[in-house]
Design a protein around this motif. Sequence first.
Motif, PDB file in Angstrom:
ATOM      1  N   ALA A   4       2.865 -12.214  -1.108  1.00  0.00           N
ATOM      2  CA  ALA A   4       3.060 -12.128   0.350  1.00  0.00           C
ATOM      3  C   ALA A   4       2.413 -13.328   1.039  1.00  0.00           C
ATOM      4  CB  ALA A   4       2.481 -10.827   0.883  1.00  0.00           C
ATOM      5  N   SER A   5       1.260 -13.753   0.525  1.00  0.00           N
ATOM      6  CA  SER A   5       0.585 -14.905   1.150  1.00  0.00           C
ATOM      7  C   SER A   5       1.386 -16.192   0.957  1.00  0.00           C
ATOM      8  CB  SER A   5      -0.831 -15.075   0.575  1.00  0.00           C
ATOM      9  OG  SER A   5      -0.772 -15.634  -0.727  1.00  0.00           O
ATOM     10  N   ARG A   6       2.302 -16.169  -0.016  1.00  0.00           N
ATOM     11  CA  ARG A   6       3.145 -17.354  -0.257  1.00  0.00           C
ATOM     12  C   ARG A   6       4.549 -17.177   0.316  1.00  0.00           C
ATOM     13  NH1 ARG A   6       1.029 -19.683  -6.068  1.00  0.00           N
ATOM     14  NH2 ARG A   6      -1.152 -19.688  -5.460  1.00  0.00           N
ATOM     15  N   GLY A   7       4.722 -16.145   1.142  1.00  0.00           N
ATOM     16  CA  GLY A   7       5.972 -16.028   1.901  1.00  0.00           C
ATOM     17  C   GLY A   7       7.007 -15.078   1.346  1.00  0.00           C
ATOM     18  N   ALA A   8       6.686 -14.351   0.284  1.00  0.00           N
ATOM     19  CA  ALA A   8       7.653 -13.372  -0.246  1.00  0.00           C
ATOM     20  C   ALA A   8       7.678 -12.132   0.644  1.00  0.00           C
ATOM     21  CB  ALA A   8       7.261 -12.975  -1.665  1.00  0.00           C
ATOM     22  N   HIS A   9       8.839 -11.453   0.641  1.00  0.00           N
ATOM     23  CA  HIS A   9       8.932 -10.112   1.216  1.00  0.00           C
ATOM     24  C   HIS A   9       8.581  -9.142   0.087  1.00  0.00           C
ATOM     25  CE1 HIS A   9      11.016 -11.830   4.662  1.00  0.00           C
ATOM     26  NE2 HIS A   9      11.877 -12.404   3.833  1.00  0.00           N
ATOM     27  N   VAL A  10       7.446  -8.481   0.171  1.00  0.00           N
ATOM     28  CA  VAL A  10       7.066  -7.591  -0.914  1.00  0.00           C
ATOM     29  C   VAL A  10       7.414  -6.144  -0.555  1.00  0.00           C
ATOM     30  CG1 VAL A  10       5.309  -9.104  -1.895  1.00  0.00           C
ATOM     31  CG2 VAL A  10       4.634  -7.454  -0.150  1.00  0.00           C
ATOM     32  N   VAL A  11       8.047  -5.467  -1.504  1.00  0.00           N
ATOM     33  CA  VAL A  11       8.430  -4.064  -1.334  1.00  0.00           C
ATOM     34  C   VAL A  11       7.653  -3.292  -2.392  1.00  0.00           C
ATOM     35  CG1 VAL A  11      10.338  -2.416  -1.284  1.00  0.00           C
ATOM     36  CG2 VAL A  11      10.695  -4.787  -0.512  1.00  0.00           C
ATOM     37  N   MET A  12       6.691  -2.492  -1.939  1.00  0.00           N
ATOM     38  CA  MET A  12       5.676  -1.962  -2.849  1.00  0.00           C
ATOM     39  C   MET A  12       5.862  -0.466  -3.081  1.00  0.00           C
ATOM     40  SD  MET A  12       2.445  -3.943  -1.110  1.00  0.00           S
ATOM     41  CE  MET A  12       2.495  -2.930   0.349  1.00  0.00           C
ATOM     42  N   GLY A  13       5.700  -0.055  -4.324  1.00  0.00           N
ATOM     43  CA  GLY A  13       5.792   1.363  -4.663  1.00  0.00           C
ATOM     44  C   GLY A  13       4.642   1.805  -5.548  1.00  0.00           C
ATOM     45  N   ALA A  14       4.230   3.061  -5.364  1.00  0.00           N
ATOM     46  CA  ALA A  14       3.238   3.723  -6.212  1.00  0.00           C
ATOM     47  C   ALA A  14       3.129   5.159  -5.696  1.00  0.00           C
ATOM     48  CB  ALA A  14       1.873   3.036  -6.150  1.00  0.00           C
ATOM     49  N   ARG A  15       2.379   5.985  -6.418  1.00  0.00           N
ATOM     50  CA  ARG A  15       2.255   7.389  -5.970  1.00  0.00           C
ATOM     51  C   ARG A  15       1.252   7.522  -4.831  1.00  0.00           C
ATOM     52  NH1 ARG A  15       0.735   9.387 -11.770  1.00  0.00           N
ATOM     53  NH2 ARG A  15      -0.512   7.520 -11.404  1.00  0.00           N
ATOM     54  N   ARG A  16       0.180   6.735  -4.827  1.00  0.00           N
ATOM     55  CA  ARG A  16      -0.859   6.867  -3.784  1.00  0.00           C
ATOM     56  C   ARG A  16      -0.425   6.090  -2.544  1.00  0.00           C
ATOM     57  NH1 ARG A  16      -5.824   4.809  -7.126  1.00  0.00           N
ATOM     58  NH2 ARG A  16      -4.141   3.549  -7.986  1.00  0.00           N
ATOM     59  N   VAL A  17       0.328   6.819  -1.726  1.00  0.00           N
ATOM     60  CA  VAL A  17       0.970   6.153  -0.589  1.00  0.00           C
ATOM     61  C   VAL A  17      -0.050   5.668   0.443  1.00  0.00           C
ATOM     62  CG1 VAL A  17       1.423   8.238   0.782  1.00  0.00           C
ATOM     63  CG2 VAL A  17       3.028   6.321   0.856  1.00  0.00           C
ATOM     64  N   GLU A  18      -1.210   6.334   0.525  1.00  0.00           N
ATOM     65  CA  GLU A  18      -2.222   5.909   1.497  1.00  0.00           C
ATOM     66  C   GLU A  18      -2.787   4.528   1.139  1.00  0.00           C
ATOM     67  OE1 GLU A  18      -2.529   8.409  -0.618  1.00  0.00           O
ATOM     68  OE2 GLU A  18      -4.302   7.935  -1.821  1.00  0.00           O
ATOM     69  N   LYS A  19      -2.844   4.239  -0.146  1.00  0.00           N
ATOM     70  CA  LYS A  19      -3.281   2.906  -0.583  1.00  0.00           C
ATOM     71  C   LYS A  19      -2.236   1.850  -0.205  1.00  0.00           C
ATOM     72  CE  LYS A  19      -6.883   3.858  -3.488  1.00  0.00           C
ATOM     73  NZ  LYS A  19      -8.195   3.191  -3.459  1.00  0.00           N
ATOM     74  N   LEU A  20      -0.968   2.213  -0.376  1.00  0.00           N
ATOM     75  CA  LEU A  20       0.111   1.280  -0.031  1.00  0.00           C
ATOM     76  C   LEU A  20       0.133   1.006   1.465  1.00  0.00           C
ATOM     77  CD1 LEU A  20       3.029   2.706  -2.204  1.00  0.00           C
ATOM     78  CD2 LEU A  20       1.505   0.797  -2.746  1.00  0.00           C
ATOM     79  N   GLU A  21      -0.096   2.062   2.237  1.00  0.00           N
ATOM     80  CA  GLU A  21      -0.100   1.910   3.695  1.00  0.00           C
ATOM     81  C   GLU A  21      -1.194   0.923   4.123  1.00  0.00           C
ATOM     82  OE1 GLU A  21      -0.918   5.556   5.748  1.00  0.00           O
ATOM     83  OE2 GLU A  21      -0.213   4.762   7.655  1.00  0.00           O
TER      84      GLU A  21
END
Length: 127
Positions: A27-44
């Motif tokens: 993301a810091s290099r300009g990618a659009h990151v689409v993130m998945g995992a079970r612990r949604v609060e961490k992703l948020e």
Amino acid sequence: MSEINGKVVVITGASSGIGEATAKLLASRGAHVVMGARRVEKLEALASLIQAEGGSALYQQLDVTSIEQMQSIIRLAQSRFGRVDVIVNNAGVMPLSPLEALKIDEWNRISTSISAEFCTVLPQVYP
Ligand SMILES: NC(=O)c1ccc[n+]([C@@H]2O[C@H](COP(=O)([O-])OP(=O)(O)OC[C@H]3O[C@@H](n4cnc5c(N)ncnc54)[C@H](OP(=O)(O)O)[C@@H]3O)[C@@H](O)[C@H]2O)c1
């Protein structure tokens, strides 16, 4: 300009460790990151951090042992950004114990890392 800039990258297991670090770096290099995992609060929290630094991040709760949830995150990326360029197929578990400890639950969870492999063919199977 970085070759990473503008790429649409789906990252499984982005809530900690290698997946989280990969999401921050790309993301810091300009990618659009689409993130998945079970612990949604961490992703948020991670998505908020990336966005606060000017990056582009989406997230969705994901259990890679569910083919429906894997289809869903790929479709999220496709619908928001029009395509998927890269999948970082990182989600997995690595329990370590001697066989004689008979940790059958841990053994069965190793299938998580195998199920995750299906994610790599989803853009072709579900264009
Ligand atoms: N660190 C090492 O030395 C090493 C060595 C060889 C291989 N690896 C592999 O590299 C990957 C990352 O390792 P790590 O050290 O960063 O471990 P980690 O911090 O435990 O991260 C594992 C990630 O996988 C996610 N995950 C686990 N089960 C999942 C599931 N069913 N669905 C979706 N996400 C799931 C976890 O998120 P949730 O719990 O939120 O779902 C977490 O974000 C793993 O696949 C691991 O096996 C690591």
